[in-house]
Design an enzyme around this catalytic site. Structure first.
Site, PDB file in Angstrom:
ATOM      1  CE  LYS A  22      12.066  66.372  11.690  1.00 16.17           C
ATOM      2  NZ  LYS A  22      13.445  65.942  12.292  1.00 16.17           N
ATOM      3  CG  ASN A  23      15.734  68.754  10.246  1.00 15.04           C
ATOM      4  OD1 ASN A  23      14.575  68.344  11.323  1.00 15.04           O
ATOM      5  ND2 ASN A  23      15.658  67.846   9.286  1.00 15.04           N
ATOM      6  CB  CYS A 118      19.958  57.962  16.176  1.00 15.76           C
ATOM      7  SG  CYS A 118      20.048  58.588  14.296  1.00 15.76           S
ATOM      8  NE  ARG A 123      22.340  62.044  13.019  1.00 21.52           N
ATOM      9  CZ  ARG A 123      21.006  62.551  12.965  1.00 21.52           C
ATOM     10  NH1 ARG A 123      19.985  61.884  13.393  1.00 21.52           N
ATOM     11  NH2 ARG A 123      20.597  63.225  12.558  1.00 21.52           N
ATOM     12  N   PRO A 124      27.968  61.646  15.325  1.00 23.63           N
ATOM     13  CG  PRO A 124      30.254  61.051  14.762  1.00 23.63           C
ATOM     14  CD  PRO A 124      28.951  60.797  14.358  1.00 23.63           C
ATOM     15  CB  VAL A 125      28.245  66.001  18.392  1.00 24.49           C
ATOM     16  CG1 VAL A 125      27.406  65.560  18.223  1.00 24.49           C
ATOM     17  CG2 VAL A 125      28.942  65.270  19.924  1.00 24.49           C
ATOM     18  CG  ASP A 126      34.014  64.717  15.188  1.00 21.38           C
ATOM     19  OD1 ASP A 126      32.355  64.236  14.927  1.00 21.38           O
ATOM     20  OD2 ASP A 126      34.899  64.474  14.423  1.00 21.38           O
ATOM     21  CG  LEU A 127      32.213  67.704  12.448  1.00 22.45           C
ATOM     22  CD1 LEU A 127      31.861  67.581  11.065  1.00 22.45           C
ATOM     23  CD2 LEU A 127      33.860  67.353  12.391  1.00 22.45           C
ATOM     24  CG  ASP A 308      16.372  64.421   5.973  1.00 21.53           C
ATOM     25  OD1 ASP A 308      16.522  65.145   6.739  1.00 21.53           O
ATOM     26  OD2 ASP A 308      17.329  63.071   6.368  1.00 21.53           O
ATOM     27  CB  ILE A 330      24.446  61.472   3.973  1.00 22.16           C
ATOM     28  CG1 ILE A 330      24.052  62.739   3.484  1.00 22.16           C
ATOM     29  CG2 ILE A 330      23.928  62.705   5.532  1.00 22.16           C
ATOM     30  CD1 ILE A 330      25.580  63.606   2.513  1.00 22.16           C
ATOM     31  NE  ARG A 400      11.719  62.250  16.613  1.00 22.79           N
ATOM     32  CZ  ARG A 400      13.403  61.629  16.727  1.00 22.79           C
ATOM     33  NH1 ARG A 400      13.678  60.804  16.807  1.00 22.79           N
ATOM     34  NH2 ARG A 400      14.514  62.887  16.946  1.00 22.79           N
TER      35      ARG A 400
HETATM   36  C1  EPZ Z   1      20.333  67.125  10.148  1.00 18.40           C
HETATM   37  O1  EPZ Z   1      21.707  66.491  10.943  1.00 18.40           O
HETATM   38  C2  EPZ Z   1      19.201  67.175  10.574  1.00 18.40           C
HETATM   39  N1  EPZ Z   1      18.708  66.920  11.308  1.00 18.40           N
HETATM   40  C3  EPZ Z   1      18.676  65.714   9.552  1.00 18.40           C
HETATM   41  O2  EPZ Z   1      17.614  65.328   9.736  1.00 18.40           O
HETATM   42  C4  EPZ Z   1      19.437  65.589   7.942  1.00 18.40           C
HETATM   43  O3  EPZ Z   1      19.285  63.934   8.061  1.00 18.40           O
HETATM   44  C5  EPZ Z   1      20.949  66.361   8.316  1.00 18.40           C
HETATM   45  O4  EPZ Z   1      20.834  66.986   8.848  1.00 18.40           O
HETATM   46  C6  EPZ Z   1      21.818  65.947   7.258  1.00 18.40           C
HETATM   47  O5  EPZ Z   1      20.186  66.898   5.988  1.00 18.40           O
HETATM   48  C7  EPZ Z   1      18.173  68.646  11.745  1.00 18.40           C
HETATM   49  O6  EPZ Z   1      18.545  68.907  10.704  1.00 18.40           O
HETATM   50  C8  EPZ Z   1      17.708  68.048  13.214  1.00 18.40           C
HETATM   51  P1  EPZ Z   1      24.526  66.400   9.620  1.00 18.40           P
HETATM   52  P2  EPZ Z   1      22.518  66.647  11.454  1.00 18.40           P
HETATM   53  O7  EPZ Z   1      25.237  67.205  10.638  1.00 18.40           O
HETATM   54  O8  EPZ Z   1      22.891  67.585  11.232  1.00 18.40           O
HETATM   55  C9  EPZ Z   1      28.351  64.088  10.648  1.00 18.40           C
HETATM   56  C10 EPZ Z   1      14.970  63.496   9.615  1.00 18.40           C
HETATM   57  O9  EPZ Z   1      15.133  62.819   8.986  1.00 18.40           O
HETATM   58  N2  EPZ Z   1      29.217  64.734  11.476  1.00 18.40           N
HETATM   59  O10 EPZ Z   1      24.239  67.262   8.253  1.00 18.40           O
HETATM   60  O11 EPZ Z   1      22.936  65.661  12.692  1.00 18.40           O
HETATM   61  C11 EPZ Z   1      27.076  62.651  10.123  1.00 18.40           C
HETATM   62  O12 EPZ Z   1      27.406  61.070  10.936  1.00 18.40           O
HETATM   63  C12 EPZ Z   1      16.947  64.421  10.157  1.00 18.40           C
HETATM   64  O13 EPZ Z   1      14.685  64.678   9.936  1.00 18.40           O
HETATM   65  C13 EPZ Z   1      30.270  63.944  11.841  1.00 18.40           C
HETATM   66  O14 EPZ Z   1      30.554  63.508  11.452  1.00 18.40           O
HETATM   67  O15 EPZ Z   1      23.393  66.126  10.192  1.00 18.40           O
HETATM   68  C14 EPZ Z   1      26.781  62.825   8.870  1.00 18.40           C
HETATM   69  O16 EPZ Z   1      27.021  61.168   8.208  1.00 18.40           O
HETATM   70  C15 EPZ Z   1      17.660  62.979  10.338  1.00 18.40           C
HETATM   71  N3  EPZ Z   1      29.876  65.556  13.103  1.00 18.40           N
HETATM   72  C16 EPZ Z   1      27.887  63.674   8.362  1.00 18.40           C
HETATM   73  O17 EPZ Z   1      28.173  63.476   9.193  1.00 18.40           O
HETATM   74  C17 EPZ Z   1      30.028  66.228  13.451  1.00 18.40           C
HETATM   75  O18 EPZ Z   1      29.805  66.742  14.486  1.00 18.40           O
HETATM   76  C18 EPZ Z   1      26.179  64.890   8.153  1.00 18.40           C
HETATM   77  O19 EPZ Z   1      25.604  65.021   9.487  1.00 18.40           O
HETATM   78  C19 EPZ Z   1      28.472  66.682  12.812  1.00 18.40           C
HETATM   79  C20 EPZ Z   1      28.199  65.497  11.918  1.00 18.40           C
END
Ligand code: EPZ
Length: 422
Positions: A22-23, A118, A123-127, A308, A330, A400
């Site tokens: 999926k991911n 969620c 889950r911010p997107v600042d990065l 996960d 995480i 999902r």
């Molecule tokens: C991906 O989410 C996966 N989703 C998640 O799987 C998985 O748990 C996660 O990576 C970690 O491995 C998909 O690939 C669609 P991150 P993602 O950015 O990319 C923080 C599932 O169950 N962060 O690696 O959103 C964030 O809050 C899902 O299939 C920021 O602070 O995860 C988290 O604490 C759930 N700012 C950490 O980084 C940002 O801009 C890691 O998040 C982005 C993230």
């Protein structure tokens, strides 16, 4: 909503086919935006999240054709009639943010609704935004939307992530393929889904080195072509089903499973007394003897123990001999399966990001509620080993990320059925 009823039914034996990831698919599909030629993905999983991504791409003007019951996704982004990813779709799935980088790289502008948090965290997107600004994009937040512009196109730069982010790495990688010059991504995520994306982008003509390590280097090119790419096998579905014979006894072969995708997870299973052996067609899993030993787990970015799989591992530890400590590093709220497992008799104490699990001899079936994707499947696993019936409600969360759960588990001897709400 539908419910799934699981009745503890002893050892499981047989084979479970593992679907495409999926991911991986959720980042491969938006990669099609980078080219006017069609991208065809094979081995795609049949999941509601994939249908949501398809709806999002079609709302932008792409043509998405699901063939072979959804296992093939043929995507053509020849003409994009709309560059706004609407909140109505984005709020359903935060991976929608992954259209931002490709759209910006292709046409120099994009408007994407902020995904919002969620169940498992803010889950911010600042990065994501900072990475694209490093490549020359101008970002403006207005009314819950990100307005991104790069009127003169993106230019290469050095992106140094302060923390590992899968999605931000994916957005940056996709955008950099069409940026002028060289981009270096430091502290990049190393997940297999990133490697799969890089392989697909390279098939499309991108110049990428270092995927799977913490430093990825991309030489921008003028355009990308179409391609056909097989989605990598889903390591989280794989790990989930490896836990089924672990929790019930018996032996199950996970078809298509690859040990390199779940190495840290296999190390923990070995410590707990579970034997994983590689076969011609996948990974075979069984208990080494009749008891499961408690082990400590701390989640980490790949190649560490996947967040996960934390909820699913907790279900196993709930029936292990001894006490285990599971640390979630995480996400800030990824223990919502705990109260539900406790309703089944699990003994779990949560202190901040740590859960202390004291194994019990046998869990008891109970009505429980799915709260998020991975929590929902941990309840199914617990139900496989519990005495009596476990009725899991709100199973839309399960749909999902897991196709045909009832069929796959029934095929190895589980007593499980889905009841459809009237
Ligand atoms: C991906 O989410 C996966 N989703 C998640 O799987 C998985 O748990 C996660 O990576 C970690 O491995 C998909 O690939 C669609 P991150 P993602 O950015 O990319 C923080 C599932 O169950 N962060 O690696 O959103 C964030 O809050 C899902 O299939 C920021 O602070 O995860 C988290 O604490 C759930 N700012 C950490 O980084 C940002 O801009 C890691 O998040 C982005 C993230």
């Amino acid at each position: 909503m539908d419910t799934i009823v699981v009745t503890g039914n002893g050892a499981l034996n047989g084979q479970i086919p593992i679907a495409g990831a999926k991911n991986a698919c959720l980042t491969l599909m938006p990669a099609a935006l980078l080219s006017e030629d069609p991208l065809t993905l094979t081995n795609a999983p049949r999941l509601s999240d994939i249908r949501t991504m398809s709806d999002l791409l079609m709302s932008l003007g792409a043509e998405v054709t699901a063939l072979k019951d959804g296992q093939v996704q043929a995507i053509s982004c020849h003409d994009l009639s709309n560059h706004t990813a609407d909140h109505g779709i984005v709020r359903k799935m935060r991976a929608s943010i992954l259209v931002l980088g490709p759209m910006l790289a292709r046409d120099g502008h994009a408007i994407v609704s902020l995904p919002g948090g969620c169940e498992i965290g803010v889950r911010p997107v600042d990065l994501h935004l900072k990475a694209l600004e490093t490549l020359g994009a101008e970002m403006e937040l207005k009314g819950g939307y990100v307005h991104a512009k790069a009127p003169h196109g993106l230019r290469g730069g050095v992106i140094d992530f302060p923390l590992v982010s899968v999605g931000a790495t994916e957005n940056a990688l996709m955008a950099a393929t069409l940026a002028k010059g060289t981009t270096v991504i430091k502290n990049a995520a190393r997940e297999p889904e990133i490697v799969d994306l890089a392989i697909c982008l390279r098939r499309m003509g991108a110049q990428i080195e270092g995927e799977g390590t913490s430093t990825i280097t991309i030489q921008g090119v003028d355009r990308l072509n179409g391609a056909t790419h097989p989605v990598v096998v889903d390591r989280i579905e794989l790990g989930t089903y490896m836990l089924a014979p672990a929790i019930t006894g018996g032996e199950v072969e996970c078809l298509g499973g690859r040990r390199d995708l779940v190495a840290a997870f296999c190390d923990k299973l070995d410590e707990a007394g579970i034997e994983v052996s590689e076969t011609e067609t996948g990974l075979s899993v069984r208990r080494r003897d009749n008891c499961i030993r408690a082990v400590d787990v701390s989640t980490a970015p790949f190649p560490g123990f996947p967040t996960d799989l934390q909820a699913q591992m907790m279900a196993l530890m709930a029936t292990a001999e001894g006490t285990s400590v599971l640390e979630e590093t995480i996400f800030e709220n990824r223990f919502m399966h705990v109260p539900e497992l406790s309703r089944m008799g699990a003994e779990i104490e949560v202190h901040g990001g740590t859960a202390k699990v004291t194994g019990v001899n046998r869990l008891k079936g109970a009505p429980v509620e799915a709260t998020d994707l991975r929590a929902s499947v941990s309840l199914i696993l617990a139900g496989l080993a519990a005495e009596g019936d476990t009725i899991v409600s709100e199973v839309q969360h399960l749909d999902r990320g897991y196709e045909q759960v009832v069929e796959k588990l029934s095929a190895v001897g589980a007593k499980i059925e889905r009841t459809h709400a009237q």
